[in-house]
Design an enzyme around this catalytic site. Sequence first.
Site, PDB file in Angstrom:
ATOM      1  NE  ARG A   1      34.721  28.987  47.107  1.00  0.00           N
ATOM      2  CZ  ARG A   1      35.786  29.010  47.861  1.00  0.00           C
ATOM      3  NH1 ARG A   1      36.222  27.925  48.423  1.00  0.00           N
ATOM      4  NH2 ARG A   1      36.441  30.136  48.076  1.00  0.00           N
ATOM      5  CB  THR A   2      29.531  33.068  48.036  1.00  0.00           C
ATOM      6  OG1 THR A   2      30.698  33.717  47.536  1.00  0.00           O
ATOM      7  CG2 THR A   2      29.896  32.201  49.209  1.00  0.00           C
TER       8      THR A   2
ATOM      9  NE  ARG B   1      47.531  30.819  37.172  1.00  0.00           N
ATOM     10  CZ  ARG B   1      47.434  32.123  36.914  1.00  0.00           C
ATOM     11  NH1 ARG B   1      46.706  32.556  35.893  1.00  0.00           N
ATOM     12  NH2 ARG B   1      48.068  33.008  37.663  1.00  0.00           N
TER      13      ARG B   1
ATOM     14  CD  GLU C   1      50.271  28.756  30.931  1.00  0.00           C
ATOM     15  OE1 GLU C   1      50.927  29.652  31.490  1.00  0.00           O
ATOM     16  OE2 GLU C   1      49.033  28.814  30.799  1.00  0.00           O
TER      17      GLU C   1
ATOM     18  CG  HIS D   1      49.223  32.842  31.067  1.00  0.00           C
ATOM     19  ND1 HIS D   1      49.378  31.895  32.040  1.00  0.00           N
ATOM     20  CD2 HIS D   1      48.516  33.851  31.644  1.00  0.00           C
ATOM     21  CE1 HIS D   1      48.801  32.305  33.159  1.00  0.00           C
ATOM     22  NE2 HIS D   1      48.269  33.503  32.944  1.00  0.00           N
TER      23      HIS D   1
HETATM   24  C1  DGY Z   1      47.551  36.516  36.683  1.00  0.00           C
HETATM   25  O1  DGY Z   1      47.941  37.622  37.073  1.00  0.00           O
HETATM   26  O2  DGY Z   1      47.335  35.589  37.448  1.00  0.00           O
HETATM   27  C2  DGY Z   1      47.335  36.370  35.219  1.00  0.00           C
HETATM   28  O3  DGY Z   1      47.142  35.050  34.868  1.00  0.00           O
HETATM   29  C3  DGY Z   1      48.482  36.990  34.466  1.00  0.00           C
HETATM   30  O4  DGY Z   1      48.167  37.113  33.116  1.00  0.00           O
END
Ligand code: DGY
Length: 330
Positions: free
Chosen positions: A179-180, A239, A268, A287
């Site tokens: 964004r910046t 994510r 998940e 993850h």
């Molecule tokens: C976090 O800390 O947000 C990571 O996704 C963990 O693996």
Amino acid sequence: MEKPYIFITRKLPEEVIAPLTEIGQVTMWPHEDVPVAREVLLAEAKKADALLTMLSDCIDREVMEAGTNLKVVANMAVGFDNIDVPVATEYGVAVCNTPDVLNNTTADLTFALLLATARRLVEAAEYMKAGEWKSWSPFLLAGTDVHHKTIGIVGLGKIGQAVAKRAKGFEMSILYHNRTRNEEAERQLGAVYCTFPELLQASDFVVCLTPLTAETRHLFNRQAFQLMKRSAIFINASRGAVVDEEALYEALVNGEIAGAGLDVFAEEPVDPSHPLLSLKNVVALPHIGSASKETRVKMMERSCRNIIAVLKGETPEALVNTEWLQHKRA
Ligand code: DGY
């Protein structure tokens, strides 16, 4: 004075959480590999001064309303999209996370995923174990080179910069979009700022490390994948919901991009029938970005320190909602 009540939503090692037991009465959900049941979370929130939560716990208005004594939610993650932060602030509850301690570990995993996808490591290992290797052949499991290619990092925060350092070692050209602009990172890493479409068009590896927010949800949509090179490999270690998974599946099946390495998914744990898991050109991980034993312990310790600071009336070292300082619950 009565000791504060602290609820931890997973079973963590007693010796790591010992500093919490020194200052409070601690209860833990008894399982390491099963998330806390919603009704237990709500019942515990009712009693709790502090919650030590995981990224898999949904900490929403219902939890805040239940937590009439709640002062702090310390998430054992750098991401906090599982917490309704504005509502926490409204209720005078501090939200804390665990930045910094996981930067290198997550960057290692992100780069490992990039290498694994480019060089088809998972496919090759499965091929070996299945006893399919009959002869060395010129193009057997030939992947694509990583060195001297162009990496485009979307989200050049601390983890993104740690990934860029690794890319430098592979003599890659580094593009980024944020964004910046980060001129210091540009000087130190030789990273070049691009618009999002420019980055997509020019990168051999597009690496997503941007946090999930209302703005970044489905940032990687059909249009984004169509802008990428047909030879591009997409890596996601932030994510899952930053990606429109249907669009990614179509892009992979239609050959609009060459492969994907995914450490995160919109839902998940992922259902084994998820279409992306059926594709050979997808390397999927559960993850595990920050999952080294050393780093996970550091994240636990940091979460404990965050809770102790708030309960002592101090400012925690990793406060997400700085507005809380003006709206603290007594
Ligand atoms: C976090 O800390 O947000 C990571 O996704 C963990 O693996």
